[in-house]
Design a protein around this motif. Structure first.
Motif, PDB file in Angstrom:
ATOM      1  N   GLY A 143     -24.209 -40.078  69.159  1.00 36.54           N
ATOM      2  CA  GLY A 143     -24.491 -41.389  69.907  1.00 36.54           C
ATOM      3  C   GLY A 143     -22.734 -42.094  69.524  1.00 36.54           C
ATOM      4  O   GLY A 143     -22.322 -42.266  67.751  1.00 36.54           O
ATOM      5  N   ALA A 187     -20.804 -46.021  69.625  1.00 34.26           N
ATOM      6  CA  ALA A 187     -20.579 -46.694  69.844  1.00 34.26           C
ATOM      7  C   ALA A 187     -18.986 -47.713  69.143  1.00 34.26           C
ATOM      8  O   ALA A 187     -18.828 -47.012  68.193  1.00 34.26           O
ATOM      9  CB  ALA A 187     -21.430 -48.272  69.256  1.00 34.26           C
ATOM     10  N   HIS A 199     -19.795 -52.831  72.098  1.00 33.35           N
ATOM     11  CA  HIS A 199     -21.018 -51.985  72.466  1.00 33.35           C
ATOM     12  C   HIS A 199     -21.656 -52.544  70.963  1.00 33.35           C
ATOM     13  O   HIS A 199     -22.924 -52.457  70.699  1.00 33.35           O
ATOM     14  CB  HIS A 199     -21.338 -50.935  72.458  1.00 33.35           C
ATOM     15  N   SER A 222     -26.897 -49.849  69.432  1.00 36.24           N
ATOM     16  CA  SER A 222     -26.193 -48.638  70.439  1.00 36.24           C
ATOM     17  C   SER A 222     -25.894 -47.741  70.156  1.00 36.24           C
ATOM     18  O   SER A 222     -26.001 -47.047  70.765  1.00 36.24           O
ATOM     19  CB  SER A 222     -24.284 -49.892  70.458  1.00 36.24           C
ATOM     20  N   THR A 236     -29.416 -45.619  69.668  1.00 38.19           N
ATOM     21  CA  THR A 236     -30.065 -45.495  71.708  1.00 38.19           C
ATOM     22  C   THR A 236     -28.503 -44.097  72.701  1.00 38.19           C
ATOM     23  O   THR A 236     -29.352 -43.609  72.407  1.00 38.19           O
ATOM     24  CB  THR A 236     -29.503 -47.435  72.702  1.00 38.19           C
ATOM     25  N   ALA A 237     -27.399 -44.365  71.960  1.00 40.09           N
ATOM     26  CA  ALA A 237     -26.535 -43.376  72.757  1.00 40.09           C
ATOM     27  C   ALA A 237     -27.184 -41.678  72.206  1.00 40.09           C
ATOM     28  O   ALA A 237     -26.988 -40.999  73.142  1.00 40.09           O
ATOM     29  CB  ALA A 237     -25.168 -43.453  72.441  1.00 40.09           C
ATOM     30  N   TYR A 291     -22.368 -44.896  74.286  1.00 43.93           N
ATOM     31  CA  TYR A 291     -23.208 -45.898  74.672  1.00 43.93           C
ATOM     32  C   TYR A 291     -21.967 -47.348  76.039  1.00 43.93           C
ATOM     33  O   TYR A 291     -21.268 -47.215  75.475  1.00 43.93           O
ATOM     34  CB  TYR A 291     -23.040 -47.267  73.887  1.00 43.93           C
ATOM     35  N   ARG A 292     -23.461 -47.580  77.343  1.00 42.67           N
ATOM     36  CA  ARG A 292     -22.793 -47.952  77.964  1.00 42.67           C
ATOM     37  C   ARG A 292     -23.916 -48.744  77.814  1.00 42.67           C
ATOM     38  O   ARG A 292     -24.907 -49.079  78.212  1.00 42.67           O
ATOM     39  CB  ARG A 292     -22.696 -47.333  78.982  1.00 42.67           C
ATOM     40  N   MET A 303     -27.650 -48.584  79.618  1.00 36.16           N
ATOM     41  CA  MET A 303     -28.391 -47.162  78.778  1.00 36.16           C
ATOM     42  C   MET A 303     -30.071 -47.139  78.163  1.00 36.16           C
ATOM     43  O   MET A 303     -30.232 -45.966  78.304  1.00 36.16           O
ATOM     44  CB  MET A 303     -27.390 -46.376  77.694  1.00 36.16           C
ATOM     45  N   GLN A 304     -30.498 -48.841  77.630  1.00 36.04           N
ATOM     46  CA  GLN A 304     -31.503 -48.437  77.268  1.00 36.04           C
ATOM     47  C   GLN A 304     -32.823 -48.147  77.947  1.00 36.04           C
ATOM     48  O   GLN A 304     -33.535 -48.292  77.954  1.00 36.04           O
ATOM     49  CB  GLN A 304     -31.587 -49.500  76.156  1.00 36.04           C
TER      50      GLN A 304
END
Length: 649
Positions: free
Chosen positions: A604, A606, A611, A621, A624-625, A640-641, A644-645
């Motif tokens: 992932g 960030a 981010h 971030s 999460t990614a 990460y976008r 996304m969560q």
């Protein structure tokens, strides 16, 4: 005259009695100062350890939140089966869930099922629905909620099902007891269920009434909290103790997770404690984290101990010096009353020289005396022990015969300027023994002047501090590096990230943080043992370092988790290219202990500042990614976008 002598002796006698209090006063004052300095350093150590504990608490919350979001995505993916097909068979339902490999990829998940609502929502009396478990995978035997059972009949489950139905979002139940098999009494654990609603395809879901009318059922998963937490807390289980309570009340009745069965609130003797509320799928959990002995001993008490030891030693030396001063004065006055003043002064001078000569010969520090032209005129036995040179070999020579060659001309120029300007110089210097060995010494040089202010001698006092310096360097390295892979540890990575953020903010540039979690690492440990697993982690660390620039940092933060810092990038794709290079080297087979091992990674990414603007938000971030990368089938990298969560909600 006799009367005056008697009066003088009386005054001297009073001074003696008061003078004997001086050593005790000096000892008390110096010990008080030592305590204040030691206590200040001890408090600084506790502050540093508190900051590390707070970081671990935030990490635990982040892991829990990220893991539950990943499970929610799994349920939403399962719910999509019913929206993409007019009729989902049990074989299709089982095949899809078996492809998820729940045991390996989503620890703590017992099984995934589907509870349907009969057409028209057949009434269940005051409950409103009578549901039926229609699909269940994997089939473990006599499950706690077997096929055909009514999930809606229990008030705890019903509250979560109604919340999911009315909001259209995932919802979890309160605390439930989950045996692995129905009727089993030995392996019952606290757990919970997560529900995601499934509505009729194409139905309008704009209002609560519309969602209730369009409901066809719920996709759900049951979780045993102990199994879930064993994977989340694995690498810090010896440092912190975690309790999870259902809701905001801390009590034995609300306890969902308590690994040491110590009762609600944990060990009251713990040094550090944190109680926080975590919202999970619209439901509150109270998370209690307390420190264990394994974490509390991480405190670096080296500096407070050094302060205490040196302070006590200096206090004793000061008291002894004061005692010697008082004692010497007493003896001098007594001698002055007994013998001729002139002879007494001469004897005192001779005794002083003999005492000084005795002290110089017996101290453990090396002593070197030169004349005003810097020619050696005297050394003590300790000089020979440290340097290997006898007095006969150095008398008349310049002290530069001890030079190691490691210091520049500017170093010695500055040293002499300070010495002549202030009368003394103190510092650390590299010298060379007679056998050619280079060592580091603590050196103090003092200038001796006559009554006219002219320099007559230089006196140097030194000791070999090589072992102490080497020990300090070893301790410093161990405090900032992972013992297994020699990669920077969490503390050093955090420090470099803070420096990188400061530079990026100052120069308005970008940096990237990447979280890497190894895929298929657990089967290696289970199949071949931890020795092979440890060797695999070393090889992974070596390969990852080859993908990095000299300015980049790769760190192992625990278990099979790594984190990477790219302090300067131009565009987001720079970080993606590094991630692809890392995935490529991880996909290459590992030949270890006669075994050919194949693993991969999920990454992932960030990027600052898009981010996150600080360490915590960037880490969240990237984490999460990374979980999205794992849920997407492993062996891939995700950038990460925003939002996304909430993917899939």
């Amino acid at each position: 005259m006799p009367a005056l002598d008697t009066l003088a002796r009386l005054k001297l006698s009073q001074w003696y009695r008061l003078g004997w209090l001086l050593p005790w006063l000096a000892l008390a004052v110096s010990l008080t100062v030592t305590y204040l300095v030691w206590n200040s350093e001890r408090q600084n150590v506790q502050k540093d350890l508190q900051a590390d504990f707070d970081f671990r608490v935030r990490e635990i919350h982040s892991r829990l939140d990220g893991r539950m979001k990943a499970y929610e995505q799994i349920l939403r993916g399962t719910g999509a089966l019913f929206l993409s097909s007019d009729k989902v068979t049990r074989q299709e339902f089982s095949a899809y869930n078996e492809s998820l490999h729940l045991e390996d990829n989503y620890p703590g998940t017992n099984s995934i099922g589907y509870a349907s609502v009969p057409p028209g929502g057949v009434s269940g009396g005051e409950r409103g629905y009578r549901t039926s478990v229609t699909y269940l995978s994997p089939m473990l035997g006599e499950e706690a909620f077997p096929l055909g059972s009514d999930m809606y009949s229990d008030p705890v489950r019903r509250a979560a099902m109604e919340q999911a139905r009315d909001t259209g979002k995932a919802a979890i139940s309160g605390k439930v007891l989950l045996p692995l098999y129905a009727g089993e009494d030995e392996n019952i654990q606290s757990g919970f269920l997560m529900f995601v609603p499934v509505y009729q395809r194409g139905a309008s879901l704009a209002t609560v009434e519309a969602r209730r009318a369009s409901l066809t059922g719920w996709v759900y998963a049951s979780f045993r909290v102990a199994d879930l937490m064993s994977d989340i807390i694995g690498d810090i289980a010896d440092q912190v103790e975690i309790e999870i309570h259902d809701g905001r009340v801390i009590a034995n009745e609300t306890m969902m997770y308590d690994p040491d069965i110590s009762g609600a609130g944990g060990n009251p003797q713990a040094v550090f404690r944190d109680t926080g509320v975590l919202e999970v799928a619209g439901h509150n959990w109270t998370v209690v984290v307390v420190s264990l002995y394994g974490f509390e001993i991480l405190a670096d008490n080296t500096k407070p101990k050094i302060v205490a030891n040196i302070g006590v030693l200096m206090s004793l030396l000061l008291a002894i010096l004061a005692w010697l001063m008082v004692r010497g004065r007493s003896r001098a006055v007594q001698a002055a009353e007994a013998i001729n003043r002139e002879l007494t002064e001469r004897k005192r001078a001779e005794e002083g020289w003999r005492l000084a000569d005795t002290v110089v010969k017996t101290v453990e520090e090396g002593v070197l005396v030169t004349d005003h032209e810097n020619r050696i005129i005297a050394v003590n036995p300790a000089f020979t022990v440290v340097t290997g040179y006898t007095a006969e070999e150095v008398l008349g020579k310049n002290p530069r015969i001890l030079s190691s060659g490691r210091h520049s001309r500017e170093f010695y120029t500055q040293m002499w300027q300070t010495l002549l300007a202030t009368g003394s110089w103190r510092g650390e210097i590299f010298d060379r023994r007679k056998n050619g060995e280079i060592y580091i010494e603590g050196l103090a040089i003092n200038v001796v002047r006559d009554e006219a202010g002219e320099i007559t001698h230089y006196v140097g006092i030194f000791s070999d501090i090589s072992e102490r310096k080497a020990a300090e360097e070893r301790i410093q390295y161990m405090a900032h590096h992972d013992a297994l892979t020699n990669l920077p540890n969490r503390a050093l990575f955090s420090d470099r990230l803070q420096q990188g953020l400061a530079q990026a903010k100052r120069e308005k540039t970008r940096l990237a943080v990447m979280f890497l979690d190894l895929d298929k690492f657990k089967p290696v440990n289970d199949t071949y043992g931890h020795a092979v697993g440890d060797q695999l982690l070393k090889e992974v660390a070596a390969r990852l370092q080859k993908c990095m620039r000299e300015s980049d940092t790769v760190s192992r933060i625990g278990g099979d988790e790594f984190v990477v810092l790219l302090p300067t990038i131009d565009v987001e794709q720079d970080a993606m290219r590094v991630a692809e290079k890392m995935l490529k080297v991880l996909n290459q087979p590992f030949e270890l202990a006669g075994h050919r091992l194949n693993i991969s990674g999920s990454i992932g990414i960030a990027v600052y500042p898009e981010h996150g603007g600080d360490e915590i938000s960037l880490a969240h971030s990237a984490d999460t990614a990374m979980y999205l990368a794992k849920s997407g089938g492993h062996n891939n990298a995700q950038l990460y976008r925003p939002g996304m969560q909430d993917l899939g909600k």
